[in-house]
Design an enzyme around this catalytic site. Structure first.
Site, mmCIF file in Angstrom:
data_model
loop_
_atom_site.group_PDB
_atom_site.id
_atom_site.type_symbol
_atom_site.label_atom_id
_atom_site.label_comp_id
_atom_site.label_asym_id
_atom_site.label_seq_id
_atom_site.Cartn_x
_atom_site.Cartn_y
_atom_site.Cartn_z
ATOM 1 N N HIS A 197 -1.537 -5.784 10.038
ATOM 2 C CA HIS A 197 -2.097 -4.469 9.705
ATOM 3 C C HIS A 197 -3.604 -4.547 9.453
ATOM 4 O O HIS A 197 -4.157 -5.601 9.117
ATOM 5 C CB HIS A 197 -1.415 -3.914 8.451
ATOM 6 C CG HIS A 197 -1.608 -4.778 7.242
ATOM 7 N ND1 HIS A 197 -2.762 -4.760 6.482
ATOM 8 C CD2 HIS A 197 -0.806 -5.704 6.668
ATOM 9 C CE1 HIS A 197 -2.666 -5.621 5.486
ATOM 10 N NE2 HIS A 197 -1.479 -6.219 5.590
ATOM 11 N N GLU A 208 6.277 -7.516 4.157
ATOM 12 C CA GLU A 208 5.534 -8.657 3.618
ATOM 13 C C GLU A 208 6.403 -9.460 2.660
ATOM 14 O O GLU A 208 7.430 -8.987 2.172
ATOM 15 C CB GLU A 208 4.276 -8.146 2.905
ATOM 16 C CG GLU A 208 3.389 -9.218 2.264
ATOM 17 C CD GLU A 208 2.845 -10.252 3.252
ATOM 18 O OE1 GLU A 208 3.680 -10.960 3.869
ATOM 19 O OE2 GLU A 208 1.619 -10.364 3.384
#
Length: 343
Positions: free
Chosen positions: A106, A210
């Protein structure tokens, strides 16, 4: 582009059970096929590597299929690589397949900016447990203007590669459920000249998130939030309304993260016949995926992309078992320590 229509590994796994071999254990073994991308070369410096100046890292080399596919030397490097992968799959047999994973981190999120501002020690022991600082919110962080620009760079580079290199575009798109990835994948792939049979329709998968650190930036929003803010995205089946994995002040170990990374890869490889797959995720999770795939350590800066050629094989054997570990407790402080950032 070449079509590599394959029987999914999930179909093959099911076949083991339907021919009376229900007692035979089987698992998917992953291998990174090296020699195609600079990122899998130990000589490549991870700290200075730039995917936008290196053709995504694809090595300028010949392939053993060039003679049949490109005798007049008119095809691009990516076209010739695509044909090489096509041939690998044609020759692989029923119990193996090759896929190319485009894994993108990201763009910079507000949590990244906050850690840079406060310094890592202060971030880890104090600020990371907060939802924000009264000015900026970093719980399930959005991407910053810098992060938006990084995703726009990726979008422009994809557009250039599609036009000039005839790169095989993703046939499937997956994303972490965290907002910074949901935003990044949209900016990265929207507006590109994609084939109509493989449009940009990302699937939100819980386990591509994550590493679960106990930091609020890793606590996802609700299923309703994702559906309302990203209405064109598909949310995988079984996705809970609220985040059932995140635990305040506790973090999963790398071993546990690798177990779930293997699980989500098994899910994708067993159900998706696509050869070219996009995964938008995080630095820690991509590092875990690379470990599971047998790739060397390769750190990604925010907004960066790494392609990996993967061979997946079904082995009719009992895999070695990796036991889950007790989650760790975060070390915290009751007041913010001195700012240790250098800029």
């Amino acid at each position: 582009m070449l079509s590599c229509s394959l029987i999914s590994l999930g179909t093959i796994l099911l076949g083991f059970l339907m021919v009376g071999e229900a007692k035979t254990s089987q698992y998917i073994k992953y291998t990174t096929i090296t020699g195609f991308f600079q990122q899998d070369d130990p000589a490549t410096n991870t700290s200075t590597f730039d995917y936008t100046t290196t053709n995504f890292g694809l090595i300028n080399r010949t392939y053993d299929t060039d003679g049949e596919y490109d005798p007049n030397h008119t095809k691009t490097q990516w076209q010739r690589f695509e044909h090489q992968v096509f041939r690998y799959n044609r020759r692989s047999g029923r119990h193996a397949q090759y896929k190319v994973l485009y894994m993108g981190r990201h763009g910079e999120g507000y949590h990244n900016a906050a850690e840079s501002y406060y310094g890592t020690p202060a971030w880890n022991c104090y600020w990371s447990e907060k939802d924000g600082n009264g000015t900026v919110i970093w719980a399930d962080a959005r991407i910053t203007p810098k992060g938006i620009a990084q995703a726009q760079i990726a979008n422009a580079f994809w557009a250039s590669e599609i036009s000039n290199q005839k790169i095989p575009t993703p046939e499937s798109y997956y994303t972490s459920p965290l907002t910074r990835c949901l935003e990044t994948v949209n900016i990265t792939f929207s507006g590109l000249d994609l084939p109509s049979r493989h449009p940009f329709l990302p699937v939100v998968k819980e386990l591509f998130r994550e590493g679960i650190s106990g930091h609020t930036c890793d606590r996802r929003n609700s299923r309703t939030y994702i559906r309302e803010n990203f209405p064109t995205y598909k949310i995988e089946g079984g996705f809970s309304e609220n985040d059932l994995l995140w635990r305040p002040l506790q973090g999963e170990t790398p071993t546990d993260q690798d177990i779930r990374s293997k699980k989500v890869l098994d899910d994708v490889f067993s159900t998706d016949d696509s050869t070219y797959i996009s995964i938008t995720s995080h630095s820690g999770e991509i590092a875990s995926l690379l470990r599971v795939l047998g790739h060397r350590t390769f750190s990604l800066s925010t907004g960066a992309v790494i392609p990996v050629l993967v061979k997946a094989e079904i082995l009719a054997a009992t895999p070695s078992q990796t036991a889950s570990q007790q989650w760790t407790t975060l070390s915290t402080c009751t007041s913010p320590p001195a700012n240790t950032a250098t800029s």
